[in-house]
Design an enzyme around this catalytic site. Sequence first.
Site, mmCIF file in Angstrom:
data_model
loop_
_atom_site.group_PDB
_atom_site.id
_atom_site.type_symbol
_atom_site.label_atom_id
_atom_site.label_comp_id
_atom_site.label_asym_id
_atom_site.label_seq_id
_atom_site.Cartn_x
_atom_site.Cartn_y
_atom_site.Cartn_z
ATOM 1 N N LYS A 79 0.860 -1.190 0.000
ATOM 2 C CA LYS A 79 0.000 0.000 0.000
ATOM 3 C C LYS A 79 0.896 1.240 0.000
ATOM 4 C CE LYS A 79 -3.871 1.857 2.811
ATOM 5 N NZ LYS A 79 -4.742 1.575 3.966
ATOM 6 N N SER A 154 -9.616 1.740 3.014
ATOM 7 C CA SER A 154 -8.744 2.516 2.168
ATOM 8 C C SER A 154 -7.713 1.702 1.390
ATOM 9 C CB SER A 154 -8.012 3.552 3.019
ATOM 10 O OG SER A 154 -7.195 2.895 3.973
ATOM 11 N N SER A 178 -9.771 -0.910 7.055
ATOM 12 C CA SER A 178 -9.207 -0.711 5.716
ATOM 13 C C SER A 178 -8.520 -1.902 5.069
ATOM 14 C CB SER A 178 -8.235 0.460 5.739
ATOM 15 O OG SER A 178 -8.962 1.651 5.677
HETATM 16 N N1 GLN Z 1 -12.913 3.758 6.566
HETATM 17 C C1 GLN Z 1 -12.355 4.102 7.826
HETATM 18 C C2 GLN Z 1 -11.993 5.567 7.853
HETATM 19 O O1 GLN Z 1 -12.279 6.226 6.924
HETATM 20 C C3 GLN Z 1 -11.177 3.228 8.131
HETATM 21 C C4 GLN Z 1 -9.941 3.630 7.445
HETATM 22 C C5 GLN Z 1 -8.785 2.749 7.742
HETATM 23 O O2 GLN Z 1 -8.929 1.682 8.320
HETATM 24 N N2 GLN Z 1 -7.621 3.228 7.384
HETATM 25 O O3 GLN Z 1 -11.453 6.057 8.781
#
Ligand code: GLN
Length: 490
Positions: A79, A154, A178
Amino acid sequence: MQLYDKTAGELRRLLDEREISSVELVRNVFDRIESLDRSINAYVHVRKEEALAEAEEADRRIAGGTNVGPLTGIPVSLKDNMCINDAPTTCGSKILEGFRPPYDATVTAALKAAGAPILGSLNMDEFAMGSSTESSVYGVTRNPWDLDRVPGGSSGGSAAAVAADTAVLALGSDTGGSIRQPAAFCGVVGVKPTYGLVSRFGLIAFASSLDQIGPIAKTVEDSAMLLEVIAGGDRCDSTSIHDATTSYTKALQGGVKGLVIGLPQEYFGEGIAPEVAEAVRKAVRVLEAEGAQVKEISMPHTRHALAAYYMIAPAEASSNLARYDGVRYGLRDREAGDVTTMFRSTRREGFGSEVKRRIMLGTYALSAGYYDAYYLKALKVRTLIRQDFDAAFAECDILAAPTTPTTAFRIGEKAQDPLEMYQSDICTVTANLAGVPALSLPCGLDSQGLPIGLQLFGRALGEAQLLRTAYTYEQAAELGGPLKPRLEVV
Ligand code: GLN
């Protein structure tokens, strides 16, 4: 030989028997990337030359029979928030444009030391804030199962690449879901380890008390292989746990006989698509047939988890992101006449709107006068959620729930409504708040042909049992190997 669609487990055997070389494998995956990534947009940066050199070195190690580990010769993609020495690492953000870290993240170094060629960096929501990979400065990544849909986020690039066979293995990061949510949307396996099992050194911080790095892979075995290489204590991350790792691949066999699996009713209620809930219950029946005992339980504070998460995560983010001021990293407004104007205009230009929203929310929650009412209260709720898990694990070994309330939604469907988007995390944020490990694995398709994720939670540092449960399901479920989207190369 077509190699890109094989699992890491299969590739390990082929490499060990000298039927293929790592160079051949890496070339094969790059061919796939070059023919397909135009339509998926999972990669933001590739390092072909370096990866091929790493593959050559891996082949030498395999030929010599020395220093060969589970991932020697097997490529991994990262990532875009994990530092790779002297390669662009940008967190999907304009503000890190041109940033090339002068060091490797601990996970990157561990992969290099294991002899795993690193193919490049994968797209993500800006600073890992989001559930759809739509907020990246590089544009949206598309879901290989339906190019009009999001891959989740994400770590959407990581999940989409593994699903599209443009990556054999990938790393994601999970602050509130994410890794697991995109894994569910793309029909692959995603593991969020116990907080502290994997070093966060060199992971660009979002919310430091929640962030964890973990594997995204085609099978449970592949995730275990990758986790084995990246787990372990690290002097560079004071929150990492020493001496806690075991051989996760060796732990896969043994089944679930006598295991108690809890079904927390709060994860099956309002807002969960009936098809998703039904698929998860069906998956649990498979584990029951394998000898597990299933128990309905209650985790009464679950309904407050999202509110607590969306207070704590932005608060930590507002502090972590203060460092992007145009002085040390990436973008800088060179026209500004004085330093305050330079700070302001760099941040105005460099951050996207979701990141700005989080910084503002977080700064507000931490400010004098509001701290007790919001941040401190959210921390208290976090404790209640952790206690829910403690109580659940006093009577159960594993908990099962949906990973996501729905299957993959359409691109643009939630982009204008942050609250709608935040609802996507309703089943996943609890594991981060409590620090426990959780994973998602495919448990079938919905009526539109989109993958559904089964989420399993384990006790802190209970990865071996968690992976064994997932593996037992995967072997027994008769899904016929990893689920595959029908993709046409255009
Ligand atoms: N979707 C969640 C957020 O927007 C989790 C993001 C993540 O785990 N990095 O914070």
